[in-house]
Scaffold this motif. Structure first.
Motif, PDB file in Angstrom:
ATOM      1  N   LYS A  72     -16.494  24.626  -8.026  1.00 19.77           N
ATOM      2  CA  LYS A  72     -16.175  25.311  -6.771  1.00 19.77           C
ATOM      3  C   LYS A  72     -15.746  24.289  -5.722  1.00 19.77           C
ATOM      4  N   SER A  73     -16.066  24.532  -4.455  1.00 21.82           N
ATOM      5  CA  SER A  73     -15.633  23.613  -3.403  1.00 21.82           C
ATOM      6  C   SER A  73     -16.643  23.643  -2.265  1.00 21.82           C
ATOM      7  N   ARG A  74     -16.399  22.779  -1.263  1.00 20.03           N
ATOM      8  CA  ARG A  74     -17.202  22.796  -0.038  1.00 20.03           C
ATOM      9  C   ARG A  74     -16.270  23.015   1.155  1.00 20.03           C
ATOM     10  N   VAL A  75     -15.368  23.974   0.998  1.00 21.33           N
ATOM     11  CA  VAL A  75     -14.349  24.202   2.022  1.00 21.33           C
ATOM     12  C   VAL A  75     -14.956  24.682   3.334  1.00 21.33           C
ATOM     13  N   MET A 104     -21.775  16.545 -17.324  1.00 24.24           N
ATOM     14  CA  MET A 104     -20.582  16.020 -16.657  1.00 24.24           C
ATOM     15  C   MET A 104     -19.877  14.968 -17.510  1.00 24.24           C
ATOM     16  N   LEU A 105     -20.642  14.098 -18.141  1.00 24.17           N
ATOM     17  CA  LEU A 105     -20.039  13.055 -18.965  1.00 24.17           C
ATOM     18  C   LEU A 105     -19.436  13.632 -20.239  1.00 24.17           C
ATOM     19  N   VAL A 113     -18.043  16.550 -20.298  1.00 23.60           N
ATOM     20  CA  VAL A 113     -16.785  17.110 -19.809  1.00 23.60           C
ATOM     21  C   VAL A 113     -15.713  16.023 -19.762  1.00 23.60           C
ATOM     22  N   ASN A 114     -16.071  14.821 -19.324  1.00 26.40           N
ATOM     23  CA  ASN A 114     -15.116  13.717 -19.342  1.00 26.40           C
ATOM     24  C   ASN A 114     -14.544  13.505 -20.742  1.00 26.40           C
ATOM     25  N   GLN A 115     -15.409  13.540 -21.743  1.00 26.20           N
ATOM     26  CA  GLN A 115     -14.948  13.353 -23.121  1.00 26.20           C
ATOM     27  C   GLN A 115     -13.968  14.456 -23.527  1.00 26.20           C
ATOM     28  N   LEU A 116     -14.300  15.697 -23.181  1.00 34.01           N
ATOM     29  CA  LEU A 116     -13.420  16.813 -23.521  1.00 34.01           C
ATOM     30  C   LEU A 116     -12.073  16.688 -22.815  1.00 34.01           C
ATOM     31  N   LEU A 117     -12.099  16.281 -21.557  1.00 31.54           N
ATOM     32  CA  LEU A 117     -10.848  16.101 -20.811  1.00 31.54           C
ATOM     33  C   LEU A 117      -9.975  15.029 -21.448  1.00 31.54           C
ATOM     34  N   GLY A 118     -10.606  13.973 -21.923  1.00 28.24           N
ATOM     35  CA  GLY A 118      -9.855  12.906 -22.566  1.00 28.24           C
ATOM     36  C   GLY A 118      -9.136  13.360 -23.826  1.00 28.24           C
ATOM     37  N   THR A 150     -20.640  26.165 -16.529  1.00 27.83           N
ATOM     38  CA  THR A 150     -20.541  25.833 -17.947  1.00 27.83           C
ATOM     39  C   THR A 150     -19.581  24.662 -18.125  1.00 27.83           C
ATOM     40  N   LYS A 151     -19.656  24.025 -19.284  1.00 25.04           N
ATOM     41  CA  LYS A 151     -18.734  22.929 -19.561  1.00 25.04           C
ATOM     42  C   LYS A 151     -17.290  23.411 -19.541  1.00 25.04           C
ATOM     43  N   GLU A 152     -17.046  24.593 -20.090  1.00 27.21           N
ATOM     44  CA  GLU A 152     -15.679  25.094 -20.119  1.00 27.21           C
ATOM     45  C   GLU A 152     -15.145  25.366 -18.716  1.00 27.21           C
ATOM     46  N   GLN A 153     -15.987  25.855 -17.821  1.00 23.39           N
ATOM     47  CA  GLN A 153     -15.560  26.041 -16.433  1.00 23.39           C
ATOM     48  C   GLN A 153     -15.200  24.707 -15.793  1.00 23.39           C
ATOM     49  N   LEU A 154     -16.012  23.705 -16.052  1.00 25.08           N
ATOM     50  CA  LEU A 154     -15.774  22.389 -15.476  1.00 25.08           C
ATOM     51  C   LEU A 154     -14.521  21.741 -16.059  1.00 25.08           C
ATOM     52  N   VAL A 155     -14.312  21.905 -17.361  1.00 25.78           N
ATOM     53  CA  VAL A 155     -13.098  21.374 -17.986  1.00 25.78           C
ATOM     54  C   VAL A 155     -11.869  22.029 -17.383  1.00 25.78           C
ATOM     55  N   ALA A 156     -11.904  23.353 -17.223  1.00 28.46           N
ATOM     56  CA  ALA A 156     -10.736  24.073 -16.704  1.00 28.46           C
ATOM     57  C   ALA A 156     -10.393  23.644 -15.283  1.00 28.46           C
ATOM     58  N   SER A 157     -11.390  23.525 -14.413  1.00 28.92           N
ATOM     59  CA  SER A 157     -11.103  23.165 -13.025  1.00 28.92           C
ATOM     60  C   SER A 157     -10.644  21.715 -12.919  1.00 28.92           C
TER      61      SER A 157
END
Length: 413
Positions: free
Chosen positions: A83-86, A160-161, A163-168, A121-128
């Motif tokens: 999400k955000s801190r807008v 979080m880490l 997710v970094n692997q999945l993004l890579g 979820t990890k998938e939410q974090l990967v997508a954003s």
């Protein structure tokens, strides 16, 4: 004779950003970049390349008179968040303090993001994060450092880490992973108990699973003391994690001196760094990562003194500090801010976002410049000369980007 697989030609200007470039960026005209597989085979005139290499099967990549340079290396980000801190940001730009914003019922700061992260979820974090990376790639960035630090418990820091692997694996930008469990203190755990969790649970598990290359600590007033920082960084070293440090952002408690003492790979922020520490940092080989956009986004009352650090011979790198409090995906915009607000020359700024940023990730031997044997990470911008990168405010979209010799973004007409 090396088989050339691709040639980037018809550039208005080529920047090598080589370490020994007398103008800092190695600017030249009538230059092509020859690529063999994933690596740069040579730079020079087409005749020079043809004399020593087989060009018969080379793909010809037309730069259309643009600026050809190394892909940007964004060496300090908090890429993965939920999400955000807008609402917080909107109130801060009106001049309201953190306490006033909290009184309005709006969550504030790192702990607010940590609470959001625990439900994701990890998938939410990967997508954003992947969406942010798409914009980074379009702005010529080919390598991104991504920190944890919004979990503040073992399970979420590990998530979080991961997710970094999945993004890579799922997109072309190279992800460099940094463990930052010591970013803040959680709302639901005693200070000493949390430090014990970092040292005895998080770091061993991160190292065992190979989830991060670096260990980072936020050493500043209200965060981690010098003694706490030293202990956490030392524990990371014992588990093979190299040292980074957030320090001197809002106070001066000795973090830069500690960075020099422990020979950190980088020390980041540097707003309150004392001039007496410049020589220590320079002699210890510490790269100082400064982030103009973060100072701009928070309206920092004491911006870092880049000109003094540069004149003292300190190696400076630039980064976006992409995070919920500084939502920026464009390294060209960082170059623009660095030049206009922080007295970098255009050449100093581009070098700081390429070769020096690679040095802040211990990757200067293979990325950050267009030199023979290095990875063919290349960005092409629709500029006649490199000074346009600083001059054309708000611009910065690449026309073509290559990662390891492959075209991964292409907007050429």
């Amino acid at each position: 004779m090396a088989q050339i697989t691709a040639i980037v030609e018809n550039a208005g200007q080529v920047l090598t950003c080589a370490d020994d470039a007398p103008d800092l960026v190695g600017a030249s005209q009538h230059t092509v970049v020859a690529i063999s597989g994933a690596e740069i085979a040579a730079t020079g005139t087409l005749a020079e390349i043809a004399a020593g290499h087989d060009l018969s099967a080379a793909e010809r990549i037309d730069a259309h008179g643009g600026l050809v340079m190394p892909g940007f290396v964004d060496c300090h980000t908090h890429l993965v968040f939920h999400k955000s801190r807008v609402e917080e940001y909107a109130q801060k730009v009106r001049g309201r303090s953190a306490d006033e914003i909290r009184a309005m019922g709006i969550p504030v700061g790192i702990t607010a993001t940590a609470r959001m992260m625990r439900e994701a979820t990890k998938e939410q974090l990967v997508a954003s994060a992947a969406e942010r990376l798409e914009h980074m790639l379009a702005c010529g960035t080919t390598t991104v450092e991504s920190k944890s630090g919004y979990g503040l418990n073992t399970a979420t820091e590990i998530k979080m880490l991961e997710v970094n692997q999945l993004l890579g694996k799922r997109q072309p930008i190279e992800i460099v992973s940094t463990f930052l469990g010591a970013h803040e203190f959680p709302d639901d755990k005693d200070r000493d108990a949390y430090i014990t969790e970092i040292m005895d649970e998080m770091i061993p598990e991160v190292a065992r699973r190979g989830l991060a290359e670096f260990n980072d600590v936020y050493c500043d007033d209200g965060y981690y003391t010098v003694a706490e920082t030293r202990a956490i960084l030392q524990r990371g070293l014992e588990h093979g994690l190299k040292i980074k440090i957030h320090t001197d952002a809002y106070s001066h408690i000795g973090g830069s001196t500690l960075a020099a003492e422990m020979k950190a790979v980088s020390a980041d922020h540097m707003n309150y760094t004392d001039p007496s520490e410049y020589a220590l940092l320079r002699e210890a080989g510490v790269v100082c990562v400064v982030m103009p956009a973060l100072d701009f986004a928070v309206g920092h009352t004491r911006p870092f003194d880049a000109r003094a650090m540069l004149d003292a011979g300190v190696t400076l790198a630039l980064a976006t500090d992409m995070c919920p409090g500084c939502w920026l995906e464009s390294m060209p915009f960082v170059v623009q801010l660095a030049c206009r607000l922080y007295k970098f020359s255009p050449a100093e700024a581009i070098r700081a976002g390429t070769l020096h940023a690679a040095r802040a990730l211990k990757r200067e031997d293979r990325i950050g410049s267009l030199e023979t044997g290095k990875q063919a990470d290349i960005a092409v911008f629709p500029y006649e000369r490199y000074e346009d990168m600083a001059y054309r405010l708000g611009r910065g979209r690449a026309s073509l980007v290559m990662k390891a010799g492959n075209v991964v973004f292409d907007e050429r007409v």
